[in-house]
Structures are given as structure tokens and as C-alpha cells.
Design an enzyme around this catalytic site. Sequence first.
Site, PDB file in Angstrom:
ATOM      1  N   HIS A  38     -14.709  23.445 129.498  1.00 21.85           N
ATOM      2  CA  HIS A  38     -15.948  22.674 129.351  1.00 21.85           C
ATOM      3  C   HIS A  38     -15.911  21.409 130.216  1.00 21.85           C
ATOM      4  O   HIS A  38     -16.844  21.136 130.973  1.00 21.85           O
ATOM      5  CB  HIS A  38     -16.147  22.309 127.871  1.00 21.85           C
ATOM      6  CG  HIS A  38     -17.320  21.414 127.631  1.00 21.85           C
ATOM      7  ND1 HIS A  38     -18.572  21.902 127.323  1.00 21.85           N
ATOM      8  CD2 HIS A  38     -17.435  20.060 127.645  1.00 21.85           C
ATOM      9  CE1 HIS A  38     -19.405  20.881 127.164  1.00 21.85           C
ATOM     10  NE2 HIS A  38     -18.739  19.747 127.351  1.00 21.85           N
ATOM     11  N   GLU A  39     -14.832  20.647 130.113  1.00 27.55           N
ATOM     12  CA  GLU A  39     -14.743  19.396 130.877  1.00 27.55           C
ATOM     13  C   GLU A  39     -14.656  19.669 132.380  1.00 27.55           C
ATOM     14  O   GLU A  39     -15.239  18.942 133.181  1.00 27.55           O
ATOM     15  CB  GLU A  39     -13.566  18.551 130.391  1.00 27.55           C
ATOM     16  CG  GLU A  39     -13.663  18.108 128.937  1.00 27.55           C
ATOM     17  CD  GLU A  39     -14.951  17.377 128.565  1.00 27.55           C
ATOM     18  OE1 GLU A  39     -15.604  16.770 129.435  1.00 27.55           O
ATOM     19  OE2 GLU A  39     -15.313  17.421 127.372  1.00 27.55           O
TER      20      GLU A  39
ATOM     21  N   HIS B  10     -18.055  20.091 133.774  1.00 28.48           N
ATOM     22  CA  HIS B  10     -18.739  18.847 134.154  1.00 28.48           C
ATOM     23  C   HIS B  10     -18.370  18.451 135.581  1.00 28.48           C
ATOM     24  O   HIS B  10     -19.238  18.059 136.371  1.00 28.48           O
ATOM     25  CB  HIS B  10     -18.379  17.703 133.199  1.00 28.48           C
ATOM     26  CG  HIS B  10     -19.000  17.824 131.855  1.00 28.48           C
ATOM     27  ND1 HIS B  10     -20.349  18.035 131.650  1.00 28.48           N
ATOM     28  CD2 HIS B  10     -18.449  17.763 130.619  1.00 28.48           C
ATOM     29  CE1 HIS B  10     -20.604  18.091 130.358  1.00 28.48           C
ATOM     30  NE2 HIS B  10     -19.464  17.931 129.700  1.00 28.48           N
TER      31      HIS B  10
ATOM     32  N   ASP C 200     -24.050  18.701 129.724  1.00 30.96           N
ATOM     33  CA  ASP C 200     -23.983  19.204 128.354  1.00 30.96           C
ATOM     34  C   ASP C 200     -25.295  19.896 128.041  1.00 30.96           C
ATOM     35  O   ASP C 200     -26.357  19.492 128.515  1.00 30.96           O
ATOM     36  CB  ASP C 200     -23.796  18.052 127.361  1.00 30.96           C
ATOM     37  CG  ASP C 200     -22.359  17.589 127.294  1.00 30.96           C
ATOM     38  OD1 ASP C 200     -21.456  18.448 127.368  1.00 30.96           O
ATOM     39  OD2 ASP C 200     -22.136  16.383 127.165  1.00 30.96           O
TER      40      ASP C 200
END
Length: 184
Positions: free
Chosen positions: A123-124, A127, A133
Site C-alpha cells: 500500500h505505501e 503511494h 488513498d
Amino acid sequence: MHSRTYVPALAATLTAAVSLFGGPAYAQADAPVDQPLAARVVTYDAGASAEFRGAVDRGAAIWNESVDNVELRPVAAGQRADIRVLADNGWPRALTTSLGRGTVYMGRQAVNEGYDTVRIAAHELGHILGLPDRKPGPCSSLMSGSSAGVPCTNAAEKAEVEGDFGAALARPSATAPRQVMTVD
């Protein structure tokens, strides 16, 4: 008149003059249209990610298995990484400086609350790869972050990363620095 108006004409004149006087002449050939561009390599340094090192490597591997226009690789010794991955006691977050560059914080707070470390890492890293998000979101959306809670990905997110890095590959100087802090 601007000097850039004269540059193409000057280059053509010099090439013709050199070829007339017996020297080699070189022409720049355009790349074939049907030849795919190589994936942009983005390096990461997980040396300060402590107990999350394996999760970071697996999160990077998930992206590598899912997209073609970018490849995440561990940084080689002596090189500067595009992405730094650090462990801390806060909530996981990413600080993006430009497409494919920034810092990921693998926060222990989310892990202590039961969130999966591989999903956090993927997930990070998402980014840093340009994804925002998407909360609240279903399990099928990796970028739903804590609102889904289990490891899974979304085809639309893969396509978005492919598009961002495909465009960046076509014009590599187009990635202007920017700074975005994302806290999940």
C-alpha cells in the site's frame, strides 16, 4: 529570433558539410513505434525497515508481478535509493517527493492493531508509485488501506500505475519534483 530556431538548421548544415568532405555523417533514427520501452527501475532501500524487511521485499515483488512499466529493485551497495523504507512506532505513511521517489514509514502501530505487514508495504509503495488513498474501499482495492484490512489488489490501480509510468517512460524529464504526505 530565438537561438533554438537556428539549431536544427545548423545541425543539418554541419552534417552535410562533414559528409561532403569525407567525414562520417550520422543521422538520429527514431525508435521503432512497435518496440516497447523498458520498464523504469525504481530502487528501494529497506535497510532501516527492521523487522519489516521481508514484508517490504514481498510488497515490491507484488508490484513487480502486477505491472510492466516500473520495476522495484533493492538498491545496490553504494547507490542512492529512490525510495527509503524506515520502521517507526507510528502509523504507516508515505512521503512522496516525485513519481517513484520518497520515503515509506512502516509503522508498528498498525501492525500492533493486526494489519498485515505485506499489505502495508504494498500500500505505501503504491503511494510512491503515484496512487492516492481510496477510502472507504473494498478488499479488492489495495489503496483502501486500513478500511479493508486484508491483502488484495485492484486491476484499476495496476492500470493507473502502468499509465503513470508509461507516460513517464515516454518523456522521462516530465517527473517534476513534488511533495505529498500520505498518512493511512
